[in-house]
Write a protein that holds these residues in place. Structure first.
Motif, mmCIF file in Angstrom:
data_model
loop_
_atom_site.group_PDB
_atom_site.id
_atom_site.type_symbol
_atom_site.label_atom_id
_atom_site.label_comp_id
_atom_site.label_asym_id
_atom_site.label_seq_id
_atom_site.Cartn_x
_atom_site.Cartn_y
_atom_site.Cartn_z
ATOM 1 N N THR A 1 1.843 -27.087 0.990
ATOM 2 C CA THR A 1 1.973 -26.967 -0.460
ATOM 3 C C THR A 1 2.872 -28.060 -1.029
ATOM 4 N N LEU A 2 4.003 -28.320 -0.378
ATOM 5 C CA LEU A 2 4.899 -29.374 -0.858
ATOM 6 C C LEU A 2 4.225 -30.739 -0.784
ATOM 7 N N THR A 3 3.438 -30.972 0.249
ATOM 8 C CA THR A 3 2.714 -32.243 0.368
ATOM 9 C C THR A 3 1.709 -32.388 -0.764
ATOM 10 N N LEU B 1 10.212 -41.909 -7.806
ATOM 11 C CA LEU B 1 8.985 -42.147 -8.577
ATOM 12 C C LEU B 1 7.788 -42.417 -7.660
ATOM 13 N N ARG B 2 7.833 -41.805 -6.477
ATOM 14 C CA ARG B 2 6.743 -41.926 -5.501
ATOM 15 C C ARG B 2 6.522 -40.586 -4.828
ATOM 16 N N PRO B 3 5.359 -40.412 -4.203
ATOM 17 C CA PRO B 3 5.181 -39.204 -3.385
ATOM 18 C C PRO B 3 6.255 -39.150 -2.290
ATOM 19 N N VAL B 4 6.667 -37.963 -1.957
ATOM 20 C CA VAL B 4 7.716 -37.762 -0.956
ATOM 21 C C VAL B 4 7.114 -37.930 0.436
ATOM 22 N N ALA B 5 7.818 -38.659 1.286
ATOM 23 C CA ALA B 5 7.349 -38.933 2.648
ATOM 24 C C ALA B 5 7.239 -37.634 3.444
ATOM 25 N N PRO B 6 6.232 -37.541 4.326
ATOM 26 C CA PRO B 6 6.054 -36.331 5.135
ATOM 27 C C PRO B 6 7.303 -35.939 5.925
#
Length: 189
Positions: free
Chosen positions: A84-86, A167-172
């Motif tokens: 979900t967080l991804t 300001l980017r998707p969060v790294a796995p």
């Protein structure tokens, strides 16, 4: 094309309001510009929304609702949170970042905040976060006595903070760290 009424008209107006907001920002959006874009008149808008703030709130809620996906159901709390967080990071992160920039003047004028806007998003329905936590409690993965509202929101708040800062998707690996080293130790039985 016949005259639009009811839900079709409301959808056209809210879509026009979102497009105006996206292009101009809150400060430069006018009820006139929304009415023109929607192909209707100002009185039609004012019959539905008392003012520009209420119109923008409705447009933002509609846009948010269109992007909602059900929370992941992997069979485990860890799996549900990571999935979900991804998904939120990849799809909702850009939306929330854009929204924060577009609504700076709205928050000042309305003396409001993202927290209050979130309440409009949730408005009487169970959030995906609540659903994930409920399932985990039922499976015995969470001690309900440890699950305060602040702790339940913690992984989502950390994701939001990381998204706003980068300001980017969060790294796995950051998502896994939030789940494994911060959240799960706080709630395990």
């Amino acid at each position: 094309m016949g005259r639009r009424r009811g839900e079709a008209l409301e959808a056209a107006i809210l879509d026009a309001a979102w497009e105006e907001l996206s292009e101009r920002g809150y400060a430069n959006l006018t009820v006139d510009s929304v009415a023109r874009r929607a192909g209707t008149s100002k009185p039609v808008l004012y019959r539905r929304w008392a003012d520009k703030q209420k119109l923008v709130e409705a447009a933002v809620v509609r846009c948010n609702d269109a992007q909602l996906a059900p929370p992941a159901d992997t069979g485990s709390l860890r799996g549900d949170l990571i999935a979900t967080l991804t998904e939120l990071s990849e799809t909702r992160g850009p939306f929330l970042t854009q929204l924060s920039l577009l609504l700076v003047d709205y928050f000042a004028e309305a003396e409001s905040s993202f927290a209050e806007l979130r309440e409009m998003f949730v408005a009487g329905r169970r959030s995906g976060r609540d659903e994930i936590m409920r399932r985990a409690v039922e499976r015995g993965e969470i001690d309900p006595a440890k699950l305060t509202p602040r702790i339940a929101s913690l992984p989502f708040d950390l994701l939001r903070g990381e998204t706003m800062m980068t300001l980017r998707p969060v790294a796995p690996e950051v998502i896994e760290e939030v789940v494994d080293t911060i959240f799960l130790p706080l709630v395990r039985p």
